[in-house]
Design a protein around this motif. Sequence first.
Motif, PDB file in Angstrom:
ATOM      1  N   PHE A 230       0.877  -1.178   0.000  1.00 55.93           N
ATOM      2  CA  PHE A 230       0.000   0.000   0.000  1.00 55.93           C
ATOM      3  C   PHE A 230       0.907   1.220   0.000  1.00 55.93           C
ATOM      4  CE2 PHE A 230      -3.181   2.874   2.346  1.00 55.93           C
ATOM      5  CZ  PHE A 230      -3.783   3.250   1.158  1.00 55.93           C
ATOM      6  N   ALA A 231       1.454   1.459  -1.188  1.00 55.73           N
ATOM      7  CA  ALA A 231       2.390   2.563  -1.396  1.00 55.73           C
ATOM      8  C   ALA A 231       1.866   3.387  -2.569  1.00 55.73           C
ATOM      9  CB  ALA A 231       3.791   2.032  -1.687  1.00 55.73           C
ATOM     10  N   PRO A 232       0.924   4.292  -2.298  1.00 54.83           N
ATOM     11  CA  PRO A 232       0.260   5.024  -3.388  1.00 54.83           C
ATOM     12  C   PRO A 232       1.216   5.744  -4.331  1.00 54.83           C
ATOM     13  CG  PRO A 232      -0.887   5.357  -1.323  1.00 54.83           C
ATOM     14  CD  PRO A 232       0.374   4.638  -0.986  1.00 54.83           C
ATOM     15  N   TYR A 233       2.330   6.252  -3.805  1.00 56.62           N
ATOM     16  CA  TYR A 233       3.252   7.005  -4.653  1.00 56.62           C
ATOM     17  C   TYR A 233       4.344   6.111  -5.233  1.00 56.62           C
ATOM     18  CZ  TYR A 233       0.843  11.223  -3.362  1.00 56.62           C
ATOM     19  OH  TYR A 233      -0.135  12.177  -3.207  1.00 56.62           O
ATOM     20  N   GLU A 239       4.454  11.439  -7.940  1.00 51.62           N
ATOM     21  CA  GLU A 239       4.773  12.150  -6.697  1.00 51.62           C
ATOM     22  C   GLU A 239       4.325  13.610  -6.712  1.00 51.62           C
ATOM     23  OE1 GLU A 239       8.920  12.870  -5.900  1.00 51.62           O
ATOM     24  OE2 GLU A 239       9.446  12.504  -7.996  1.00 51.62           O
ATOM     25  N   PHE A 240       4.033  14.151  -7.885  1.00 50.99           N
ATOM     26  CA  PHE A 240       3.608  15.551  -7.971  1.00 50.99           C
ATOM     27  C   PHE A 240       2.093  15.684  -8.093  1.00 50.99           C
ATOM     28  CE2 PHE A 240       7.903  15.346  -9.891  1.00 50.99           C
ATOM     29  CZ  PHE A 240       8.569  16.103  -8.950  1.00 50.99           C
ATOM     30  N   LYS A 271      -0.169  13.893   3.238  1.00 58.04           N
ATOM     31  CA  LYS A 271       0.661  15.059   2.916  1.00 58.04           C
ATOM     32  C   LYS A 271       0.293  15.677   1.580  1.00 58.04           C
ATOM     33  CE  LYS A 271       5.527  16.435   2.444  1.00 58.04           C
ATOM     34  NZ  LYS A 271       6.938  15.959   2.478  1.00 58.04           N
ATOM     35  N   HIS A 272       0.017  14.855   0.570  1.00 57.58           N
ATOM     36  CA  HIS A 272      -0.291  15.355  -0.771  1.00 57.58           C
ATOM     37  C   HIS A 272      -1.772  15.177  -1.114  1.00 57.58           C
ATOM     38  CE1 HIS A 272       3.949  15.923  -1.557  1.00 57.58           C
ATOM     39  NE2 HIS A 272       4.181  14.668  -1.222  1.00 57.58           N
ATOM     40  N   ALA A 273      -2.607  14.953  -0.111  1.00 58.87           N
ATOM     41  CA  ALA A 273      -4.029  14.720  -0.366  1.00 58.87           C
ATOM     42  C   ALA A 273      -4.788  16.031  -0.501  1.00 58.87           C
ATOM     43  CB  ALA A 273      -4.630  13.889   0.761  1.00 58.87           C
ATOM     44  N   THR A 274      -5.811  16.015  -1.354  1.00 58.37           N
ATOM     45  CA  THR A 274      -6.712  17.162  -1.484  1.00 58.37           C
ATOM     46  C   THR A 274      -8.012  16.942  -0.727  1.00 58.37           C
ATOM     47  OG1 THR A 274      -7.601  16.232  -3.534  1.00 58.37           O
ATOM     48  CG2 THR A 274      -5.785  17.805  -3.741  1.00 58.37           C
TER      49      THR A 274
END
Length: 346
Positions: A230-233, A239-240, A271-274
């Motif tokens: 479970f590593a979405p990136y 990553e962007f 961290k990078h979620a909207t």
Amino acid sequence: MLYPEPIKPGNRIAITAFSSGVPKACHTRLDIVLNDLSKRGFHVVEGQCLRDNQLHVSASTELRVAELMAFLLDDSIDVIMAPWGGEVAMELLPHLDWQQLEKAKPKWLMGFSDISTVLSAISSKLGWATCHCTNLMQLALNQTDDLTANVFTHLATSIGSEFKQNAATHYEPQYADYSQEPNAVFHLTEPSCWKVLNTNRFNVSALEFSGRLVGGCLDTHMVLYGTDYFAPYNRLINEFEPAIYYFENGELTATQYFRALQSLKLKGAFKHATGILIGRNIAAEGKRGDGYDDLMALNQALGDLEIPVLYDVDISHQAPNLTIINGAMANVKLIKGMGEITQKLI
């Protein structure tokens, strides 16, 4: 993203219970839904790991791994489904031959609950889009609510195109016992509405956010996050790019629920979620004697986030369920309490 080909009549659908199997008491229901797949125009391939259930599983680890691998590597198979979830699908992950699977044709894997454990692993390790949706045992042709009836229609969407779903107006508080009611349909009796957790930060009458979808059953994903499974990136999201996480709680008590969400936050998952979508909580009835409940736990864990957190979304063990494509680019809207999600297969 590696999207499997759109589903169409004539596709071969393999059925294997890589988590819990189907005991004899529920075989009548199983036969109904398998026959209904044939009526939809699909060719059904029934696995050997299906019509039994001992100690939470359909068969030994070795047999379940072998059958799942065989179906994943068989390029004549277009779709793989399990009858329902279970408890320990996680044990299969290190035994799958991921190097061989890199050479296989992407196939649709579908389901929710413990099935999402394997969905996230396939998406993270191989970059395949997978489908979090209603399980096979609920997909009888007599089930006509929009979210359930249109699962295969949505999966027929061509790559590069999009489909839209609206929130359900009602949900089912308790699911049927298929051993007693093999022809059961959902009893959608309770009013349903997507809600905003952190209302002090957002205009709840007109809320909108976008990102790639990733998530599943919180019970397993809380411990899988940070691993290759479970590593979405890793293979799923650049990553962007922004992400939209979605989770549903199967069995966690209120305090366990808090720890699971807090753990993901501390690990930097958001961290990078909207935005975050939280499903209806079937475990909500298990409140502590001191009054601490699931909504308190949710607020304690995620209430301070600077991104919208929607809860009571149609993602849960309380039907009906959205069709959610892991890796799809989604746009979520909440307009005067009415939820809407559009997914584009890009």
